[in-house]
Structures are given as structure tokens and as C-alpha cells.
Motif scaffolding. Structure first.
Motif, PDB file in Angstrom:
ATOM      1  N   ILE A  30       0.836  -1.205   0.000  1.00  0.00           N
ATOM      2  CA  ILE A  30       0.000   0.000   0.000  1.00  0.00           C
ATOM      3  C   ILE A  30       0.867   1.251   0.000  1.00  0.00           C
ATOM      4  CG2 ILE A  30      -1.590   1.378   1.400  1.00  0.00           C
ATOM      5  CD1 ILE A  30      -2.961  -0.819  -0.120  1.00  0.00           C
ATOM      6  N   PHE A  31       1.904   1.288   0.832  1.00  0.00           N
ATOM      7  CA  PHE A  31       2.782   2.456   0.878  1.00  0.00           C
ATOM      8  C   PHE A  31       3.524   2.643  -0.450  1.00  0.00           C
ATOM      9  CE2 PHE A  31       3.583   3.441   5.645  1.00  0.00           C
ATOM     10  CZ  PHE A  31       2.208   3.421   5.871  1.00  0.00           C
ATOM     11  N   GLY A  52       1.288   3.979  -2.884  1.00  0.00           N
ATOM     12  CA  GLY A  52       1.027   5.383  -2.550  1.00  0.00           C
ATOM     13  C   GLY A  52       2.052   6.319  -3.173  1.00  0.00           C
ATOM     14  N   THR A  53       3.327   5.915  -3.176  1.00  0.00           N
ATOM     15  CA  THR A  53       4.341   6.736  -3.845  1.00  0.00           C
ATOM     16  C   THR A  53       4.098   6.755  -5.353  1.00  0.00           C
ATOM     17  OG1 THR A  53       5.976   4.949  -4.216  1.00  0.00           O
ATOM     18  CG2 THR A  53       6.000   6.045  -2.077  1.00  0.00           C
ATOM     19  N   ALA A  85       1.172   6.720  -6.724  1.00  0.00           N
ATOM     20  CA  ALA A  85       0.072   7.663  -6.924  1.00  0.00           C
ATOM     21  C   ALA A  85       0.544   9.102  -6.886  1.00  0.00           C
ATOM     22  CB  ALA A  85      -1.007   7.438  -5.861  1.00  0.00           C
ATOM     23  N   ALA A  86       1.623   9.386  -6.145  1.00  0.00           N
ATOM     24  CA  ALA A  86       2.121  10.764  -6.041  1.00  0.00           C
ATOM     25  C   ALA A  86       2.463  11.331  -7.416  1.00  0.00           C
ATOM     26  CB  ALA A  86       3.346  10.809  -5.128  1.00  0.00           C
ATOM     27  N   PHE A 114      -4.766   6.409  -8.209  1.00  0.00           N
ATOM     28  CA  PHE A 114      -5.070   5.693  -6.980  1.00  0.00           C
ATOM     29  C   PHE A 114      -5.512   4.254  -7.234  1.00  0.00           C
ATOM     30  CE2 PHE A 114      -5.904  10.219  -6.132  1.00  0.00           C
ATOM     31  CZ  PHE A 114      -5.004  10.419  -5.087  1.00  0.00           C
ATOM     32  N   ALA A 122      -3.512   1.161  -5.359  1.00  0.00           N
ATOM     33  CA  ALA A 122      -3.784   1.083  -3.925  1.00  0.00           C
ATOM     34  C   ALA A 122      -5.243   0.723  -3.670  1.00  0.00           C
ATOM     35  CB  ALA A 122      -3.439   2.413  -3.255  1.00  0.00           C
ATOM     36  N   THR A 177      -6.656  -2.628  -1.768  1.00  0.00           N
ATOM     37  CA  THR A 177      -7.548  -2.523  -0.607  1.00  0.00           C
ATOM     38  C   THR A 177      -8.830  -3.315  -0.834  1.00  0.00           C
ATOM     39  OG1 THR A 177      -6.654  -0.330  -0.106  1.00  0.00           O
ATOM     40  CG2 THR A 177      -8.754  -0.914   0.910  1.00  0.00           C
TER      41      THR A 177
END
Length: 443
Positions: free
Chosen positions: A61-62, A65-66, A68-69, A393, A396, A400
Motif C-alpha cells: 500500500i505504501f 502510494g508513492t 500515486a504521487a 489511486f 492502492a 484494498t
């Protein structure tokens, strides 16, 4: 709208058009090599290297997340470079975006892992990913417009498709290199092997900038610039490009929604599907090579789809791609989870070919909805908002949904099906742009 009258294309003009198209293709390949290489690395490498010590799900997930940045930053790049591209020129912005992208990717290959510098590793990684996002946010619009505005009216979809063909080309190059280094012993791969494809960005950057400096500026932009100077002399001031786009938001909203599925499908295959296949027992290098083969074939699929859109229109080709991919979502995941190399590769091949039906005409589909005075800004913003909504997104979110469903794939598949239907509806709600006059300052 009617097709603009255009000058006869002399042999010299045709040669210049080919040079511009090649430049757009090569530049896009390099940009997406850097950008999508990060996608594969975020699925297969970064959870271990930059988020060690966390449980496996949190690592993924983390890491996503990067990833998605970069998508969050893409609309910013689209607005900034779009503004100056509409005011200063397409060519100059393309050289700048390529330099930023290449430098950021090279530096990613040098970032120490979390075992060496702790949380600062993730912070630096996110900063460089944002720089990648800003660069690719400005890259696509300029490259697409250079091809579109140089081309003959009846070949605009075909010409612009070469820019989008750079995405599977870059994905092929990145996945192939990462797959080769994945053959190393696991300890060496995670220690240094994964870094080499990022460090090679420096070489690709030098080649790309050399090619880009040798092409001419868009003739449509130069004509619009001359018209704007005459307007200034008559004290008639043109509005800011961004304001021109936002004061009539229908085109922006519909192009964003219409393109969203292309990126949801693309990112799913570049990230989540690869993680899903590996977790189901497939070898990491097998998955990467299967995706590489599919990406190679998709290069031709993208160009073919662009040519089909010149004959049948942008909307029919996009709608078929959206609905066909959605219809095959469940079979795709069954194949990716089979553990069988042939079925995994076949799912990637079919999936990317159907995604190419959306992606191939996308450059012309979006760009033709905006006038010359704000086309770089409008096309870039519409495209990059679509990448954010459809792709940023998605990894991630899919991870989820998958976890919350207890490892069942049905919620993931339903999400992707809904994305396909929404995009098809938005495409049907917008006008056909194949015959629009590109020389019009406003549409």
C-alpha cells in the motif's frame, strides 16, 4: 466544424512530418519508460527496498502510494507546461520536460534503501516521483500536438497515435530490462540490480534531447501566435489559456471521464495484475517478460487504433475498447491467477490490445476538442486529470478492495467494469472531433 484548408504537402514537408512524428514517439517512449518503470518497480521492488520492516500488505500500500504521487503531480505539469506551451511554443516545453523526467529517474536509481537511511528513503522517493509526474504531465500534450498540428487533416489520428505508442514502447523497454535483472539472485537484485534500468535514463535522456532539438515548431501554433500578435496590436487581449478551458468545462469534463478507463486498465496491468500473478505462484521474471511481450505487440495495436479512428471516427473505436475490456475483466483475472505462463501472457496481450483501442485515438480525441489558443493546456489538463482519476489511486484501491474481500477478486473486477462503462458513456456524450478545424483559435 469543417476540416481546415491546408497547404499541399511537398516531399520536404512530408519528411519534416515524419521527423516530428518520430521525435514524438521517441520522446514519449523515453518519458514513459521512466514513468512506467516506476510502476513495475513499485509492485515488485519498492515494498521490500523502501518499506522494509512493515507487514507485506502495508509495504504494498505504501509503495503504491508513492506511485500515486506521480499521478497527483501530472495535472500540475499539464497546467504549467500547457500555459507556456500555448504562449511560448510546444518545442521548448518538450525539451524541458524530457530533462526533468530523465534527471528524476536517474536519481531514483541512486536513492539508498530504508535499511540505510530509514524514512528519508521514502521521502526522497516521493519527491522524485512528483518531479516525474510534473514532467510527464507537460510532456504528453506537447508531443501529441506537435504530431497532430504537423499532420495532414485526414491522418491526424494516425500521426498522434505514435505519441501514445510510446507508452507501450516505454513499458516494454522498462519491463524487459527489469525482467533481465530479476534473473539475478534475489539478494543481488534487491541490492543493486533493480537500480540499473533507472540509471540508464541518463543515456536515453541525451538521445532524446538531441532528437527533439532538431524538429520545427508546430505550424498551427506559429500561425496562432502571429494572429495573437496582430490582436495585441489592436488592443484585443486573449484570455489565459486555463481560463479559456475552464469557462467552457464540458469538453474538459467529458474528455477526462472518457479517457479514465484507458489508464485504469493500463495501470492495473502494469501493477496490480503483476502482483496478483506473482502472489498466485508465478515467477517474477516470467510475469515481467509476459508483460514485455504484450507491450511490444501493443505498440502496433495503438498505431492501428489511431488509423482506424481516422476512418471510422474517434468515438466508435474508443467505445469498443472500453466495453470489450470491461466484458473480459473476470476472465483476465482468472488467467493472471492461474500460475500458467502462457495464460498470464495471453491475458496481458489481449488486455493491452483492447486497451490500445482506447489509447491509440486518445491523443487526437482529446486535442481536437480544444481551440489552438488553449489546446496545449486543455489537452494536457484533460489527459492528466484522466490519468489521476483512472490511474493514480487505482493500484492502492484495488489492493484494498482485494484485501477487504478476503482475497476474492470480484470487487476489483466490478470496479474496473464500472470504469469502462463510465468512459464509454462519456465518449458517446461528446462530439466527434475527427473533422474539427485545428486552425480555429476557439472551438
Amino acid at each position: 466544424m469543417t476540416i481546415a484548408g491546408e497547404a499541399v504537402h511537398t516531399p520536404e514537408k512530408r519528411k519534416e512530418v515524419r521527423r516530428v512524428i518520430f521525435s514524438g514517439y521517441l520522446g514519449s517512449t523515453i518519458e514513459f519508460y521512466d514513468f512506467l518503470l516506476y510502476g513495475s518497480a513499485s509492485a515488485l521492488v519498492f515494498p521490500t527496498v523502501f518499506f522494509g520492516g512493515l507487514d507485506p500488505f502495508t509495504q504494498v500500500i505504501f509503495s503504491f502510494g508513492t506511485f500515486a504521487a506521480g499521478y497527483l503531480a501530472r495535472p500540475i505539469g499539464g497546467v504549467v507546461f500547457g500555459h507556456f506551451g500555448d504562449r511560448v511554443g510546444r518545442k521548448k516545453m518538450l525539451v524541458i520536460t524530457m530533462f526533468v523526467m530523465g534527471a528524476a529517474s536517474f536519481l531514483i536509481g541512486l536513492v539508498p534503501g530504508s535499511a540505510a537511511i530509514g524514512g528519508w528513503a521514502a521521502v526522497i522517493l516521493v519527491a522524485l516521483r512528483i518531479a516525474q509526474g510534473v514532467a510527464v504531465g507537460g510532456e504528453w500534450g506537447g508531443a501529441a500536438l506537435m504530431a497532430l498540428e504537423h499532420a495532414e487533416a485526414r491522418k491526424r489520428g494516425f500521426a498522434a497515435s505514435f505519441v501514445n505508442a510510446g507508452a507501450p514502447s516505454g513499458a516494454l523497454l522498462g519491463s524487459l530490462l527489469l525482467g533481465l535483472f530479476a534473473l539475478l539472485p534475489q539478494e543481488q537484485f534487491f541490492a543493486w540490480g533493480w537500480r540499473v534500468p533507472f540509471l540508464l535514463s541518463a543515456l536515453l535522456l541525451a538521445i532524446g534531447i538531441w532528437v527533439r532539438t532538431r524538429v520545427s515548431e508546430s505550424p498551427v501554433f506559429l500561425a496562432a501566435l502571429a494572429q495573437a500578435k496582430q490582436a495585441d496590436a489592436a488592443t484585443v487581449k486573449e484570455p489565459l489559456p486555463l481560463w479559456s478551458v475552464l469557462r467552457r468545462p464540458k469538453a474538459l469534463i467529458l474528455t477526462t471521464l472518457g479517457a479514465g478507463a484507458a489508464f485504469a486498465f493500463q495501470v492495473t496491468m502494469a501493477t496490480f495484475a503483476q502482483t496478483y500473478a506473482v502472489a498466485a505462484g508465478a515467477d517474477r521474471s516470467t510475469v515481467l517478460f509476459g508483460f514485455s511481450l504484450a507491450s511490444f505487440l501493443a505498440i502496433f495495436g495503438v498505431v492501428l487504433a489511431g488509423a482506424l479512428s481516422d476512418r471510422f471516427g474517434r468515438r466508435p473505436v474508443l467505445v469498443v475498447g472500453c466495453l470489450a475490456w470491461a466484458a473480459l475483466t473476470f476472465p483476465f483475472f482468472w488467467m493472471w491467477g492461474s500460475g500458467n505462463a502462457v495464460l498470464i501472457t495471453l491475458a496481458f496481450v489481449i488486455g493491452l490490445q483492447l486497451q490500445s483501442l482506447i489509447y491509440g485515438p486518445l491523443g487526437s480525441f482529446i486535442s481536437e476538442q480544444f481551440g489552438t489558443g488553449a489546446r496545449y493546456t486543455g489537452a494536457s489538463l484533460g489527459y492528466q486529470l484522466a490519468t489521476l482519476i483512472g490511474g493514480g489511486f487505482t493500484p492502492a484501491l484495488l489492493a484494498t478492495l482485494f484485501r477487504n474481500a478476503g482475497g476474492e477478486i470480484y470487487t476489483v473486477a466490478i470496479f474496473l467494469i464500472v470504469m469502462g462503462v463510465i468512459s464509454a458513456g462519456a465518449v458517446l456524450a461528446i462530439r466527434e472531433g475527427r473533422d474539427n478545424d485545428l486552425t480555429a483559435v476557439q472551438h
